[in-house]
Design an enzyme around this catalytic site. Sequence first.
Site, PDB file in Angstrom:
ATOM      1  N   PRO A   3       0.797  -1.224   0.000  1.00  0.00           N
ATOM      2  CA  PRO A   3       0.000   0.000   0.000  1.00  0.00           C
ATOM      3  C   PRO A   3       0.833   1.279   0.000  1.00  0.00           C
ATOM      4  O   PRO A   3       1.886   1.347   0.640  1.00  0.00           O
ATOM      5  CB  PRO A   3      -0.813  -0.096   1.296  1.00  0.00           C
ATOM      6  CG  PRO A   3      -0.068  -1.066   2.140  1.00  0.00           C
ATOM      7  CD  PRO A   3       0.575  -2.035   1.204  1.00  0.00           C
ATOM      8  N   ASN A   4       0.321   2.249  -0.736  1.00  0.00           N
ATOM      9  CA  ASN A   4       0.867   3.611  -0.828  1.00  0.00           C
ATOM     10  C   ASN A   4       2.153   3.716  -1.644  1.00  0.00           C
ATOM     11  O   ASN A   4       2.630   4.816  -1.899  1.00  0.00           O
ATOM     12  CB  ASN A   4       1.084   4.225   0.571  1.00  0.00           C
ATOM     13  CG  ASN A   4      -0.220   4.321   1.345  1.00  0.00           C
ATOM     14  OD1 ASN A   4      -1.188   4.865   0.821  1.00  0.00           O
ATOM     15  ND2 ASN A   4      -0.272   3.774   2.547  1.00  0.00           N
ATOM     16  N   ARG A  54       5.417  10.995  -2.522  1.00  0.00           N
ATOM     17  CA  ARG A  54       5.084  10.663  -1.131  1.00  0.00           C
ATOM     18  C   ARG A  54       6.330  10.819  -0.262  1.00  0.00           C
ATOM     19  O   ARG A  54       7.312  10.094  -0.430  1.00  0.00           O
ATOM     20  CB  ARG A  54       4.628   9.201  -1.083  1.00  0.00           C
ATOM     21  CG  ARG A  54       4.416   8.680   0.306  1.00  0.00           C
ATOM     22  CD  ARG A  54       4.257   7.166   0.324  1.00  0.00           C
ATOM     23  NE  ARG A  54       3.986   6.698   1.668  1.00  0.00           N
ATOM     24  CZ  ARG A  54       4.192   5.475   2.084  1.00  0.00           C
ATOM     25  NH1 ARG A  54       4.663   4.559   1.267  1.00  0.00           N
ATOM     26  NH2 ARG A  54       3.927   5.139   3.326  1.00  0.00           N
ATOM     27  N   TYR A  65      11.394   8.516   1.352  1.00  0.00           N
ATOM     28  CA  TYR A  65      11.281   7.432   0.374  1.00  0.00           C
ATOM     29  C   TYR A  65      11.965   7.711  -0.963  1.00  0.00           C
ATOM     30  O   TYR A  65      11.962   6.857  -1.842  1.00  0.00           O
ATOM     31  CB  TYR A  65       9.796   7.111   0.145  1.00  0.00           C
ATOM     32  CG  TYR A  65       9.093   6.631   1.388  1.00  0.00           C
ATOM     33  CD1 TYR A  65       9.565   5.536   2.099  1.00  0.00           C
ATOM     34  CD2 TYR A  65       7.946   7.276   1.864  1.00  0.00           C
ATOM     35  CE1 TYR A  65       8.929   5.095   3.248  1.00  0.00           C
ATOM     36  CE2 TYR A  65       7.294   6.840   3.012  1.00  0.00           C
ATOM     37  CZ  TYR A  65       7.791   5.749   3.703  1.00  0.00           C
ATOM     38  OH  TYR A  65       7.161   5.303   4.841  1.00  0.00           O
ATOM     39  N   ASN A 107       7.991  -5.530  -0.766  1.00  0.00           N
ATOM     40  CA  ASN A 107       7.902  -4.394   0.150  1.00  0.00           C
ATOM     41  C   ASN A 107       6.417  -4.299   0.495  1.00  0.00           C
ATOM     42  O   ASN A 107       5.620  -3.789  -0.290  1.00  0.00           O
ATOM     43  CB  ASN A 107       8.388  -3.102  -0.492  1.00  0.00           C
ATOM     44  CG  ASN A 107       8.334  -1.938   0.488  1.00  0.00           C
ATOM     45  OD1 ASN A 107       7.786  -2.071   1.584  1.00  0.00           O
ATOM     46  ND2 ASN A 107       8.887  -0.789   0.090  1.00  0.00           N
ATOM     47  N   ALA A 117       2.992  -0.679   4.890  1.00  0.00           N
ATOM     48  CA  ALA A 117       2.481  -0.717   6.261  1.00  0.00           C
ATOM     49  C   ALA A 117       1.977  -2.102   6.667  1.00  0.00           C
ATOM     50  O   ALA A 117       1.963  -2.440   7.860  1.00  0.00           O
ATOM     51  CB  ALA A 117       1.367   0.316   6.418  1.00  0.00           C
ATOM     52  N   GLU A 123      12.501  -9.581   1.941  1.00  0.00           N
ATOM     53  CA  GLU A 123      11.723  -8.393   2.354  1.00  0.00           C
ATOM     54  C   GLU A 123      12.601  -7.154   2.182  1.00  0.00           C
ATOM     55  O   GLU A 123      13.762  -7.153   2.585  1.00  0.00           O
ATOM     56  CB  GLU A 123      11.342  -8.557   3.829  1.00  0.00           C
ATOM     57  CG  GLU A 123      10.667  -7.334   4.421  1.00  0.00           C
ATOM     58  CD  GLU A 123      10.402  -7.468   5.927  1.00  0.00           C
ATOM     59  OE1 GLU A 123      10.684  -8.545   6.506  1.00  0.00           O
ATOM     60  OE2 GLU A 123       9.932  -6.497   6.510  1.00  0.00           O
ATOM     61  N   HIS A 168      12.709  -2.647   2.314  1.00  0.00           N
ATOM     62  CA  HIS A 168      12.112  -1.360   2.659  1.00  0.00           C
ATOM     63  C   HIS A 168      13.026  -0.251   2.181  1.00  0.00           C
ATOM     64  O   HIS A 168      14.260  -0.357   2.285  1.00  0.00           O
ATOM     65  CB  HIS A 168      11.911  -1.224   4.175  1.00  0.00           C
ATOM     66  CG  HIS A 168      10.994  -2.263   4.710  1.00  0.00           C
ATOM     67  ND1 HIS A 168       9.631  -2.181   4.556  1.00  0.00           N
ATOM     68  CD2 HIS A 168      11.237  -3.438   5.330  1.00  0.00           C
ATOM     69  CE1 HIS A 168       9.075  -3.261   5.080  1.00  0.00           C
ATOM     70  NE2 HIS A 168      10.030  -4.038   5.549  1.00  0.00           N
ATOM     71  N   ARG A 226      12.826   4.368  12.809  1.00  0.00           N
ATOM     72  CA  ARG A 226      11.568   5.115  12.770  1.00  0.00           C
ATOM     73  C   ARG A 226      10.702   4.779  13.991  1.00  0.00           C
ATOM     74  O   ARG A 226      11.198   4.271  14.983  1.00  0.00           O
ATOM     75  CB  ARG A 226      10.874   4.823  11.433  1.00  0.00           C
ATOM     76  CG  ARG A 226      11.761   5.247  10.236  1.00  0.00           C
ATOM     77  CD  ARG A 226      11.058   5.082   8.920  1.00  0.00           C
ATOM     78  NE  ARG A 226       9.838   5.872   8.861  1.00  0.00           N
ATOM     79  CZ  ARG A 226       8.877   5.692   7.947  1.00  0.00           C
ATOM     80  NH1 ARG A 226       9.025   4.770   7.017  1.00  0.00           N
ATOM     81  NH2 ARG A 226       7.799   6.443   7.954  1.00  0.00           N
TER      82      ARG A 226
END
Length: 155
Positions: free
Chosen positions: A17-18, A25, A30, A81, A84, A105, A107, A114
Amino acid sequence: MSNKGLKPLSVLVIHGPNLNLLGRREPGLYGSLTLDEINGRLTEVANTLNVSLATMQSNHEGILVDAIHGAWGKHQGILINAGAYTHTSVALRDALLGVKIPTVEVHLSNIYQRESFRHHSYIAAIAIGQITGFGAQSYLLGLQALHHHLSKDSE
Ligand code: DQA
C-alpha cells in the site's frame, strides 16, 4: 553460480500500500523515484542476472494475498515491500508460508530508525532476509540477494 543457459528464474516483485505514490510521497523518507522508475531499474538488474521479472502493486491486503497464492508454480522467488502491512498483516505472512516461495523483504527507509510500531515485521522471521534503509537500492540489493539464494539451490 550463474544460471545462464538455463531457463530463467522467475521472480515476482510485490509492492504494498501507498507505494504507488512514490516520487511524491514523503520524498525525504522514500526518495524521488516513482514506482515505475524503480521497476525499470529492477528490470535492468534482472536482465543482467537472466531473471524474468513480474511486478505488481496493490493497496488492498486481499489482493496481495491473492498475488502470493498466484505465484505458486509460476515464480521461484518473491521480493516484497509490504509497506504498512509489514507491521500488521498475519494474512500476508501466512500466505507466504502457505506457498513456501523463498522471499526477500525490502524497505526503502530504515524501519528500525523510525517509530517503534515499524520495528516489528510479521514477514522478517519467515523471509530469507531483510534489506532496509537503502532507498530504491534496497530493491536492487534484495533482487541480487534473492537471485544468489535461488542460484545456490540449483548448484
Ligand atoms: C516502507 C516502510 C513502512 O513502515 C511504511 O509503512 C511504508 C514504506 C518502506 O519501504 O520504507 O509504506 O515499507
